[in-house]
Design an enzyme around this catalytic site. Structure first.
Site, PDB file in Angstrom:
ATOM      1  N   PRO A  11       0.789  -1.224   0.000  1.00 31.73           N
ATOM      2  CG  PRO A  11      -0.050  -1.052   2.156  1.00 31.73           C
ATOM      3  CD  PRO A  11       0.588  -2.031   1.212  1.00 31.73           C
ATOM      4  CG  ASN A  12      -0.247   4.226   1.414  1.00 39.37           C
ATOM      5  OD1 ASN A  12      -1.235   4.760   0.947  1.00 39.37           O
ATOM      6  ND2 ASN A  12      -0.256   3.620   2.585  1.00 39.37           N
ATOM      7  NE  ARG A  19       3.863   6.637   1.711  1.00 38.25           N
ATOM      8  CZ  ARG A  19       4.172   5.419   2.093  1.00 38.25           C
ATOM      9  NH1 ARG A  19       4.716   4.563   1.249  1.00 38.25           N
ATOM     10  NH2 ARG A  19       3.942   5.046   3.319  1.00 38.25           N
ATOM     11  CE1 TYR A  24       8.829   5.076   3.052  1.00 36.00           C
ATOM     12  CE2 TYR A  24       7.249   6.874   3.048  1.00 36.00           C
ATOM     13  CZ  TYR A  24       7.737   5.717   3.608  1.00 36.00           C
ATOM     14  OH  TYR A  24       7.132   5.185   4.718  1.00 36.00           O
ATOM     15  CG  ASN A  75       8.285  -2.008   0.240  1.00 33.04           C
ATOM     16  OD1 ASN A  75       7.747  -2.107   1.355  1.00 33.04           O
ATOM     17  ND2 ASN A  75       8.846  -0.884  -0.177  1.00 33.04           N
ATOM     18  CB  ALA A  78       1.544   0.273   6.516  1.00 33.16           C
ATOM     19  CG  HIS A  81       5.208  -2.010  10.340  1.00 33.70           C
ATOM     20  ND1 HIS A  81       6.513  -2.427  10.455  1.00 33.70           N
ATOM     21  CD2 HIS A  81       5.212  -1.028   9.396  1.00 33.70           C
ATOM     22  CE1 HIS A  81       7.271  -1.716   9.633  1.00 33.70           C
ATOM     23  NE2 HIS A  81       6.507  -0.855   8.978  1.00 33.70           N
ATOM     24  CG  ASP A  88      -0.297 -17.460   8.844  1.00 28.95           C
ATOM     25  OD1 ASP A  88       0.669 -17.722   9.589  1.00 28.95           O
ATOM     26  OD2 ASP A  88      -1.467 -17.300   9.274  1.00 28.95           O
ATOM     27  CD  GLU A  99      10.710  -7.288   6.144  1.00 28.12           C
ATOM     28  OE1 GLU A  99      11.220  -8.255   6.755  1.00 28.12           O
ATOM     29  OE2 GLU A  99      10.176  -6.325   6.723  1.00 28.12           O
ATOM     30  CG  HIS A 101      11.138  -2.248   4.423  1.00 27.66           C
ATOM     31  ND1 HIS A 101       9.774  -2.177   4.371  1.00 27.66           N
ATOM     32  CD2 HIS A 101      11.436  -3.384   5.099  1.00 27.66           C
ATOM     33  CE1 HIS A 101       9.252  -3.220   4.993  1.00 27.66           C
ATOM     34  NE2 HIS A 101      10.241  -3.978   5.445  1.00 27.66           N
ATOM     35  CG  LEU A 102      11.634   2.538  -1.059  1.00 27.94           C
ATOM     36  CD1 LEU A 102      10.271   3.162  -1.260  1.00 27.94           C
ATOM     37  CD2 LEU A 102      12.560   2.861  -2.208  1.00 27.94           C
ATOM     38  CB  SER A 103      12.386   4.264   5.074  1.00 24.64           C
ATOM     39  OG  SER A 103      11.378   3.375   5.547  1.00 24.64           O
ATOM     40  NE  ARG A 108      10.099   6.050   8.558  1.00 20.99           N
ATOM     41  CZ  ARG A 108       9.115   5.871   7.669  1.00 20.99           C
ATOM     42  NH1 ARG A 108       9.171   4.849   6.828  1.00 20.99           N
ATOM     43  NH2 ARG A 108       8.104   6.714   7.627  1.00 20.99           N
ATOM     44  NE  ARG A 112       6.911   4.410   9.870  1.00 23.47           N
ATOM     45  CZ  ARG A 112       5.845   4.498   9.066  1.00 23.47           C
ATOM     46  NH1 ARG A 112       5.494   3.497   8.310  1.00 23.47           N
ATOM     47  NH2 ARG A 112       5.134   5.620   9.011  1.00 23.47           N
TER      48      ARG A 112
HETATM   49  C1  DQA Z   1       8.192   1.012   3.761  1.00 24.12           C
HETATM   50  C2  DQA Z   1       8.318   1.194   5.289  1.00 24.12           C
HETATM   51  C3  DQA Z   1       6.971   0.999   5.959  1.00 24.12           C
HETATM   52  O1  DQA Z   1       7.114   1.227   7.374  1.00 24.12           O
HETATM   53  C4  DQA Z   1       5.961   2.003   5.443  1.00 24.12           C
HETATM   54  O2  DQA Z   1       4.700   1.762   6.012  1.00 24.12           O
HETATM   55  C5  DQA Z   1       5.884   2.019   3.956  1.00 24.12           C
HETATM   56  C6  DQA Z   1       7.128   1.929   3.185  1.00 24.12           C
HETATM   57  C7  DQA Z   1       9.516   1.342   3.039  1.00 24.12           C
HETATM   58  O3  DQA Z   1       9.669   0.898   1.901  1.00 24.12           O
HETATM   59  O4  DQA Z   1      10.369   2.044   3.597  1.00 24.12           O
HETATM   60  O5  DQA Z   1       4.818   2.177   3.376  1.00 24.12           O
HETATM   61  O6  DQA Z   1       7.862  -0.339   3.494  1.00 24.12           O
END
Ligand code: DQA
Length: 147
Positions: A11-12, A19, A24, A75, A78, A81, A88, A99, A101-103, A108, A112
């Site tokens: 998501p997002n 964003r 990011y 990725n 959210a 978390h 599962d 897994e 992540h950008l950040s 943070r 998270r």
């Molecule tokens: C994220 C880190 C997550 O905590 C956050 O909710 C995101 C982006 C990242 O790529 O840094 O949506 O997955």
């Protein structure tokens, strides 16, 4: 050529570029798709790059990966978390999941700091911006070569 590498985005992440660019970066998800495609091609892998805002769709795509993918770069946004369902699904499929992540969520907000995905994933790459994805593609290529 092996089966494609699935690169699944939650998501997002469709809003990357607009964003919270201080967190990011300014690259769009399509910029990241192109970076991944270039690196994958150089490593003799093909990619299937997708994004959804729906948790259940991520679960469905992980199930699809069971037979259709050589590995998964995930990725989960959210859902990292919150989602026992993703934990599962990863446990159920037997395909290595990286897994990504950008950040760096560990640096943070406290909410998270816990990942439901991490204990089911083969490994985690976080904190390098779009380079996290390139590193994840490289890790996937090594896993596939070692299989
Ligand atoms: C994220 C880190 C997550 O905590 C956050 O909710 C995101 C982006 C990242 O790529 O840094 O949506 O997955």
């Amino acid at each position: 050529m092996p089966k494609p590498l699935f690169i699944l985005n939650g998501p997002n992440l469709n809003l990357l570029g607009q964003r919270e660019p201080d967190v990011y970066g300014r690259e769009t998800l399509d910029d990241i798709r192109q970076l991944c495609a270039q690196r994958a091609t150089a490593l003799s892998l093909s990619i299937d790059f997708r994004q959804t805002n729906q948790e259940g769709t991520l679960v469905d795509w992980l199930h699809e990966a069971k037979d259709a993918a050589c590995a998964v770069v995930l990725n989960p946004g959210a859902y990292t978390h919150t989602s026992v369902a993703l934990y599962d699904a990863i446990k159920a499929i037997g395909v290595p999941v990286i897994e990504t992540h950008l950040s760096n969520p560990a640096a943070r907000e406290p909410f998270r700091h816990h990942s439901y995905v991490a204990p089911a994933a083969r490994g985690t790459i976080a904190g390098f911006g779009s380079t996290s994805y390139v590193l994840a593609v490289e890790a996937a290529a090594r896993l596939v070569a070692a299989q």
